[in-house]
Scaffold this motif. Structure first.
Motif, PDB file in Angstrom:
ATOM      1  N   LEU A 118       0.844  -1.158  -0.105  1.00 12.73           N
ATOM      2  CA  LEU A 118       0.070  -0.011  -0.072  1.00 12.73           C
ATOM      3  C   LEU A 118       0.994   1.367   0.046  1.00 12.73           C
ATOM      4  CD1 LEU A 118      -2.458  -1.257   2.962  1.00 12.73           C
ATOM      5  CD2 LEU A 118      -2.533  -1.433   0.662  1.00 12.73           C
ATOM      6  N   GLY A 119       1.150   1.916  -1.137  1.00 16.65           N
ATOM      7  CA  GLY A 119       1.873   2.905  -1.164  1.00 16.65           C
ATOM      8  C   GLY A 119       1.108   4.431  -1.240  1.00 16.65           C
ATOM      9  N   SER A 120       1.860   5.241  -0.549  1.00 19.79           N
ATOM     10  CA  SER A 120       1.102   6.851  -0.735  1.00 19.79           C
ATOM     11  C   SER A 120       2.165   7.609  -1.374  1.00 19.79           C
ATOM     12  CB  SER A 120       0.754   7.223   0.815  1.00 19.79           C
ATOM     13  OG  SER A 120       1.816   6.885   1.497  1.00 19.79           O
ATOM     14  N   VAL A 121       1.809   8.035  -2.401  1.00 20.12           N
ATOM     15  CA  VAL A 121       2.576   8.702  -3.276  1.00 20.12           C
ATOM     16  C   VAL A 121       2.603  10.314  -2.988  1.00 20.12           C
ATOM     17  CG1 VAL A 121       2.723   9.417  -5.939  1.00 20.12           C
ATOM     18  CG2 VAL A 121       1.641   7.211  -5.172  1.00 20.12           C
ATOM     19  N   THR A 122       3.896  10.517  -2.694  1.00 18.66           N
ATOM     20  CA  THR A 122       4.357  12.157  -2.379  1.00 18.66           C
ATOM     21  C   THR A 122       5.440  12.766  -3.557  1.00 18.66           C
ATOM     22  OG1 THR A 122       6.085  11.412  -0.961  1.00 18.66           O
ATOM     23  CG2 THR A 122       3.864  11.790   0.080  1.00 18.66           C
ATOM     24  N   MET A 123       5.220  14.039  -3.889  1.00 22.96           N
ATOM     25  CA  MET A 123       5.819  14.441  -4.819  1.00 22.96           C
ATOM     26  C   MET A 123       6.801  15.769  -4.095  1.00 22.96           C
ATOM     27  SD  MET A 123       4.688  15.297  -8.761  1.00 22.96           S
ATOM     28  CE  MET A 123       4.710  16.846  -8.802  1.00 22.96           C
ATOM     29  N   SER A 124       7.947  15.898  -4.969  1.00 16.94           N
ATOM     30  CA  SER A 124       9.051  16.866  -4.627  1.00 16.94           C
ATOM     31  C   SER A 124       9.381  16.989  -3.199  1.00 16.94           C
ATOM     32  CB  SER A 124       8.198  18.318  -5.111  1.00 16.94           C
ATOM     33  OG  SER A 124       7.431  18.606  -3.963  1.00 16.94           O
TER      34      SER A 124
END
Lengths: 291, 218
Positions: free
Chosen positions: B120-126
């Motif tokens: 279960l991956g939570s996607v985060t950017m920058s």
């Protein structure tokens, strides 16, 4: 007699628990000084009456007990009473435990004996005549095995023969089933000795790999079923036919991931695909769905 | 390593942490055991004057490898290398420069359920960790060919996600690829699954998340 003693012991247990209930209530009442006095009295009266009832039931059960007529015949164990050494006082309980254990072993082995005599799974074949009392190993098994393998023609399946120990009587068949699974069949003559089932990406090259279980639950389950099938198809008189039927049965696993269970029409049950194949119809079924 | 299907999970007015917690509870109730954490990250290096991008990605499932995909707009060329590739990319810094603002990663708990591996991956950017969404990765380890076990994985996903489960085969597997024989349609669905396939699925989803947040780059 035993039942009576048992019920007397149970009655004593009941009495003990009801008495300890009374003490618990009084203790909690002492801690909670604000508690309503009348309700506390009512509760206490209730519990005391249960104690009374339990006590009376003990009296009645004890009255029903018979006085043993003579001394118990305990055999040599009676001598344990005279043992003075405190280290050996505990021997009696161990003795009783081991006696019970032996009783159970005896019972289970008798049951197993009846079960096994009903289902004959003898792996060696003997004829009744004294002259021929030796296992049947074909005259030239290496040729027979090669001939059999060449005549088996199943889709999605490649079979290679190895003889790692150089003996003509034993052969290793490496079966690759589509891109789904690998299996190794160890033969003695034409009779199957051992089956190992592995995933397509698991190693099966060295001899030791044949005794290591697959790391995937699916293939471990299939290996169990393969062992059952090996015994099911076993027939010393028609060894070639037996091995051939076994390989046909094994080939039916090529659709292990892509074919749902014939009974429940679903793919997964307990996170496993239908790992069982019917011996006659080769239909895919879950292990739990086959009955 | 087996067939991996990656699917985004719609949040439905829940926060990311809530959704992850709910799914974790569901998995544990199904009998799964938690087996550590995972992390997949993706970085983009752009050529200083040509329209060429290099996606450099890492997957904690293959900790000794760097997956890089060269993208010139028409064609994607994958390359799997050792970890030292990261240092090489630093050396070519004047020509290929990293864009820190669109570095993206997916991380979270990793569960084992029978032969299945669920992440279960939570996607985060920058660098300021903007939350983008949730990606669920289901890996069926015994099987190597997507065509064989797609229906089985679909059933598993329906059991886990209910209505939100995908019904169609992910586009990554059905896209027709160039082949030597023009009459024959060729796609990855019948191919033996490779670790790079997982990374390329992640890349597709990462690119979608990047497009949501900004105008297409270049």
């Amino acid at each position: 007699m035993e039942n009576q003693i048992n019920s007397a012991i149970n009655a004593i247990k009941l009495l003990r628990s009801s008495v300890s209930n009374v003490f618990e209530t009084t203790l909690s009442a002492q801690n909670n000084s604000i508690q309503d006095e009348s309700s506390f009295l009512l509760e206490l009266q209730d519990q005391l009456s249960t104690v009374d009832v339990n006590f009376k039931s003990i009296e009645s059960t004890i009255n029903a007990l018979n006085v043993p007529s003579g001394p118990f015949t305990l055999g040599n164990t009676a001598v344990l009473n005279h043992e003075a050494d405190p280290d050996r006082q505990g021997v009696y309980t161990d003795l009783v435990n081991s006696y019970n254990w032996y009783e159970k072993t005896h019972l289970y082995s008798a049951l197993a004996n009846t079960m096994l005599s009903q289902n004959s799974l003898k792996r060696s074949f003997y004829t009744s005549s004294n002259k021929r009392r030796r296992p049947t190993v074909p005259v030239n098994p290496a040729q027979l095995v090669d001939h059999m393998i060449n005549s088996i023609n199943t889709n999605n399946m490649t079979i290679k023969v190895y003889r790692p120990f150089g003996t003509p009587t034993s052969a290793f068949l490496h079966v690759n089933l589509s891109r789904v699974m690998k299996a190794a069949i160890i033969l003695r003559g034409l009779v199957i000795e051992l089956v190992t089932v592995k995933g397509f990406n698991e190693p099966l090259d060295s001899v030791d790999d044949h005794w290591i279980e697959s790391r995937y639950a699916v293939f471990r389950k299939i290996q169990d079923h393969a062992h059952c099938a090996m015994l099911h198809f076993y027939s010393p008189t028609f060894a070639e036919l037996a091995t051939r039927s076994f390989i046909t049965w094994l080939a039916s696993y090529s659709n292990i991931f892509s074919e749902p269970c014939k009974r429940c029409q679903r793919f997964l049950l307990n996170n496993l695909p239908p790992t069982y194949r019917d011996f006659r119809s080769l239909e895919p079924l879950h292990e739990e769905c086959r009955h | 390593m087996g067939v991996t299907i990656l699917t985004p999970y719609p949040l439905q007015n829940k926060s990311g942490a809530e959704a992850i917690e709910e799914l974790s509870k569901r998995l544990l109730a199904l009998g799964a055991t938690q087996a550590g954490q995972f992390l997949v990250d993706g970085d983009i290096f752009e050529h200083s004057f040509k329209k060429i991008k290099i996606h450099v990605m890492h997957n904690s499932e293959y900790p000794a490898s760097v997956f890089s995909i060269l993208d010139n707009g028409q064609k994607q060329i994958p390359l799997i290398t050792d970890l030292i590739f990261d240092l090489l990319m630093l050396k070519v810094n004047p020509i290929y420069s990293s864009k820190k603002m669109i570095k993206i990663e997916s991380k979270g708990p990793r569960f084992e359920l029978g032969d299945f591996l669920v992440k279960l991956g939570s996607v985060t950017m920058s660098q300021n960790q903007n939350f983008k969404g949730i990606l669920i990765e289901v890996d069926y380890r015994p099987c190597l060919v997507p065509a064989f076990c797609w229906d089985l994985i679909k059933e598993f996903l329906q059991g886990l996600l209910g209505q939100q489960a995908p019904t169609a085969i992910p586009g990554y597997f059905t896209n027709t690829l160039p082949s030597n024989n023009p009459n024959q349609h060729y796609h990855r669905f019948n191919d033996t699954y490779q670790p790079i396939d997982t990374v390329q699925q992640y890349l597709e989803h990462f690119n979608n998340y990047r497009k949501q947040s900004q105008a297409p780059t270049i």
